[in-house]
Design a protein around this motif. Structure first.
Motif, mmCIF file in Angstrom:
data_model
loop_
_atom_site.group_PDB
_atom_site.id
_atom_site.type_symbol
_atom_site.label_atom_id
_atom_site.label_comp_id
_atom_site.label_asym_id
_atom_site.label_seq_id
_atom_site.Cartn_x
_atom_site.Cartn_y
_atom_site.Cartn_z
ATOM 1 N N SER A 16 16.931 96.182 -83.529
ATOM 2 C CA SER A 16 16.362 95.109 -82.733
ATOM 3 C C SER A 16 17.397 94.622 -81.740
ATOM 4 O O SER A 16 18.569 94.473 -82.090
ATOM 5 N N ILE A 17 16.973 94.404 -80.496
ATOM 6 C CA ILE A 17 17.861 93.825 -79.499
ATOM 7 C C ILE A 17 17.151 92.655 -78.841
ATOM 8 O O ILE A 17 15.927 92.649 -78.685
ATOM 9 N N SER A 18 17.932 91.667 -78.460
ATOM 10 C CA SER A 18 17.381 90.469 -77.849
ATOM 11 C C SER A 18 17.104 90.706 -76.366
ATOM 12 O O SER A 18 17.893 91.344 -75.676
ATOM 13 N N THR A 19 15.996 90.142 -75.881
ATOM 14 C CA THR A 19 15.719 90.162 -74.450
ATOM 15 C C THR A 19 16.354 88.958 -73.779
ATOM 16 O O THR A 19 16.374 88.869 -72.559
ATOM 17 N N LYS A 20 16.822 88.005 -74.591
ATOM 18 C CA LYS A 20 17.418 86.748 -74.131
ATOM 19 C C LYS A 20 16.408 85.899 -73.355
ATOM 20 O O LYS A 20 16.781 85.107 -72.505
ATOM 21 N N LEU A 21 15.121 86.088 -73.662
ATOM 22 C CA LEU A 21 14.067 85.320 -73.011
ATOM 23 C C LEU A 21 13.384 84.414 -74.027
ATOM 24 O O LEU A 21 12.891 84.882 -75.047
ATOM 25 N N HIS A 22 13.366 83.114 -73.756
ATOM 26 C CA HIS A 22 12.645 82.168 -74.601
ATOM 27 C C HIS A 22 11.158 82.295 -74.319
ATOM 28 O O HIS A 22 10.744 82.708 -73.244
ATOM 29 N N THR A 23 10.354 81.921 -75.288
ATOM 30 C CA THR A 23 8.917 82.060 -75.123
ATOM 31 C C THR A 23 8.377 81.013 -74.126
ATOM 32 O O THR A 23 8.693 79.827 -74.222
ATOM 33 N N SER A 24 7.644 81.511 -73.160
ATOM 34 C CA SER A 24 6.927 80.702 -72.174
ATOM 35 C C SER A 24 5.984 81.658 -71.457
ATOM 36 O O SER A 24 6.184 82.873 -71.505
ATOM 37 N N PRO A 25 4.951 81.164 -70.799
ATOM 38 C CA PRO A 25 4.026 82.092 -70.128
ATOM 39 C C PRO A 25 4.737 83.037 -69.150
ATOM 40 O O PRO A 25 4.443 84.235 -69.106
ATOM 41 N N LYS A 26 5.675 82.506 -68.377
ATOM 42 C CA LYS A 26 6.394 83.328 -67.402
ATOM 43 C C LYS A 26 7.283 84.355 -68.108
ATOM 44 O O LYS A 26 7.299 85.537 -67.765
ATOM 45 N N ASN A 27 8.022 83.914 -69.126
ATOM 46 C CA ASN A 27 8.926 84.809 -69.843
ATOM 47 C C ASN A 27 8.192 85.823 -70.708
ATOM 48 O O ASN A 27 8.715 86.902 -70.977
ATOM 49 N N ASP A 28 6.970 85.474 -71.155
ATOM 50 C CA ASP A 28 6.187 86.443 -71.931
ATOM 51 C C ASP A 28 5.870 87.670 -71.088
ATOM 52 O O ASP A 28 5.944 88.809 -71.560
ATOM 53 N N VAL A 29 5.558 87.457 -69.820
ATOM 54 C CA VAL A 29 5.280 88.568 -68.906
ATOM 55 C C VAL A 29 6.556 89.369 -68.655
ATOM 56 O O VAL A 29 6.541 90.608 -68.656
ATOM 57 N N LEU A 30 7.692 88.668 -68.464
ATOM 58 C CA LEU A 30 8.966 89.358 -68.251
ATOM 59 C C LEU A 30 9.358 90.176 -69.484
ATOM 60 O O LEU A 30 9.886 91.284 -69.351
ATOM 61 N N ALA A 31 9.100 89.634 -70.661
ATOM 62 C CA ALA A 31 9.409 90.360 -71.899
ATOM 63 C C ALA A 31 8.582 91.638 -71.987
ATOM 64 O O ALA A 31 9.083 92.687 -72.396
ATOM 65 N N GLN A 32 7.304 91.566 -71.594
ATOM 66 C CA GLN A 32 6.448 92.764 -71.583
ATOM 67 C C GLN A 32 7.002 93.812 -70.610
ATOM 68 O O GLN A 32 7.007 95.000 -70.907
ATOM 69 N N LYS A 33 7.478 93.353 -69.453
ATOM 70 C CA LYS A 33 8.045 94.285 -68.471
ATOM 71 C C LYS A 33 9.325 94.922 -69.009
ATOM 72 O O LYS A 33 9.562 96.118 -68.818
ATOM 73 N N LYS A 34 10.155 94.131 -69.690
ATOM 74 C CA LYS A 34 11.368 94.687 -70.294
ATOM 75 C C LYS A 34 11.019 95.708 -71.367
ATOM 76 O O LYS A 34 11.682 96.737 -71.504
ATOM 77 N N LEU A 35 9.967 95.432 -72.128
ATOM 78 C CA LEU A 35 9.534 96.366 -73.165
ATOM 79 C C LEU A 35 9.097 97.690 -72.546
ATOM 80 O O LEU A 35 9.477 98.760 -73.028
ATOM 81 N N ILE A 36 8.346 97.632 -71.473
ATOM 82 C CA ILE A 36 7.880 98.862 -70.812
ATOM 83 C C ILE A 36 9.071 99.658 -70.288
ATOM 84 O O ILE A 36 9.146 100.880 -70.477
ATOM 85 N N ALA A 37 10.027 98.979 -69.638
ATOM 86 C CA ALA A 37 11.219 99.665 -69.130
ATOM 87 C C ALA A 37 12.025 100.270 -70.284
ATOM 88 O O ALA A 37 12.548 101.386 -70.176
ATOM 89 N N PHE A 38 12.098 99.543 -71.401
ATOM 90 C CA PHE A 38 12.819 100.025 -72.571
ATOM 91 C C PHE A 38 12.145 101.271 -73.127
ATOM 92 O O PHE A 38 12.815 102.238 -73.503
ATOM 93 N N GLN A 39 10.814 101.277 -73.180
ATOM 94 C CA GLN A 39 10.089 102.436 -73.692
ATOM 95 C C GLN A 39 10.279 103.655 -72.797
ATOM 96 O O GLN A 39 10.387 104.783 -73.287
ATOM 97 N N VAL A 40 10.355 103.436 -71.500
ATOM 98 C CA VAL A 40 10.621 104.548 -70.575
ATOM 99 C C VAL A 40 12.007 105.126 -70.851
ATOM 100 O O VAL A 40 12.184 106.349 -70.920
#
Length: 159
Positions: free
Chosen positions: A24-48
């Protein structure tokens, strides 16, 4: 594959390393509507990156690997502990201690060899120091802390 999980209000990416262990690695993003979208984008980049075989780099410093070597020598009660401690504290740690392990390469080793030979060190001494350094990399690799071990050329004895 990787997935997102929320821990203590911070998004983390959970994945399996090359050996199949859950990491597990931290995205360093706290939960919020804006950061939830950024976390999803980081996840997609990580999966690539994972699909390309690029695992996250560790920020393990070589000093930590040298500590592992000393700890292993102590735990296994090896007779050469005193000599290894001397090599590590006097030569290896001052030169490599703050260098990140994933940044270490043969060029770093060659630079160190040139410096030590200018001090008058012999090939046999440098090979022993190399063995201690590479043992630290082997311990970290076996523990899953590093994705691979670097190449580090051995010196030939003088004729």
């Amino acid at each position: 594959m990787a997935s997102l999980e929320l821990r203590h209000l911070i998004w983390h990416i959970r994945y399996r390393d090359k050996r199949g262990r859950s990491r597990s690695i931290s995205t360093k993003l706290h939960t919020s509507p804006k950061n939830d979208v950024l976390a999803q984008k980081k996840l997609i980049a990580f999966q690539v990156d994972l699909s390309r075989g690029q695992y996250p780099s560790n920020s393990i410093k070589i000093g930590s690997l040298l500590d592992d070597v000393l700890n292993d020598y102590r735990v296994n009660k090896k007779k050469s502990l005193v000599r290894v401690e001397l090599r590590i504290t006097k030569h290896l740690r001052p030169w490599f201690g703050n260098l990140k392990a994933d940044r270490f390469g043969a060029d770093d080793w060659r630079e160190y060899v040139a410096y030590r030979m200018a001090e008058g060190a012999k090939n046999a001494s440098l090979n022993l120091e190399r063995a201690n350094l590479m043992y630290g990399f082997s311990l970290a690799f076996k523990a899953g802390r590093l994705p691979s071990k670097p190449y580090c050329p051995r010196l030939k004895p003088p004729p």
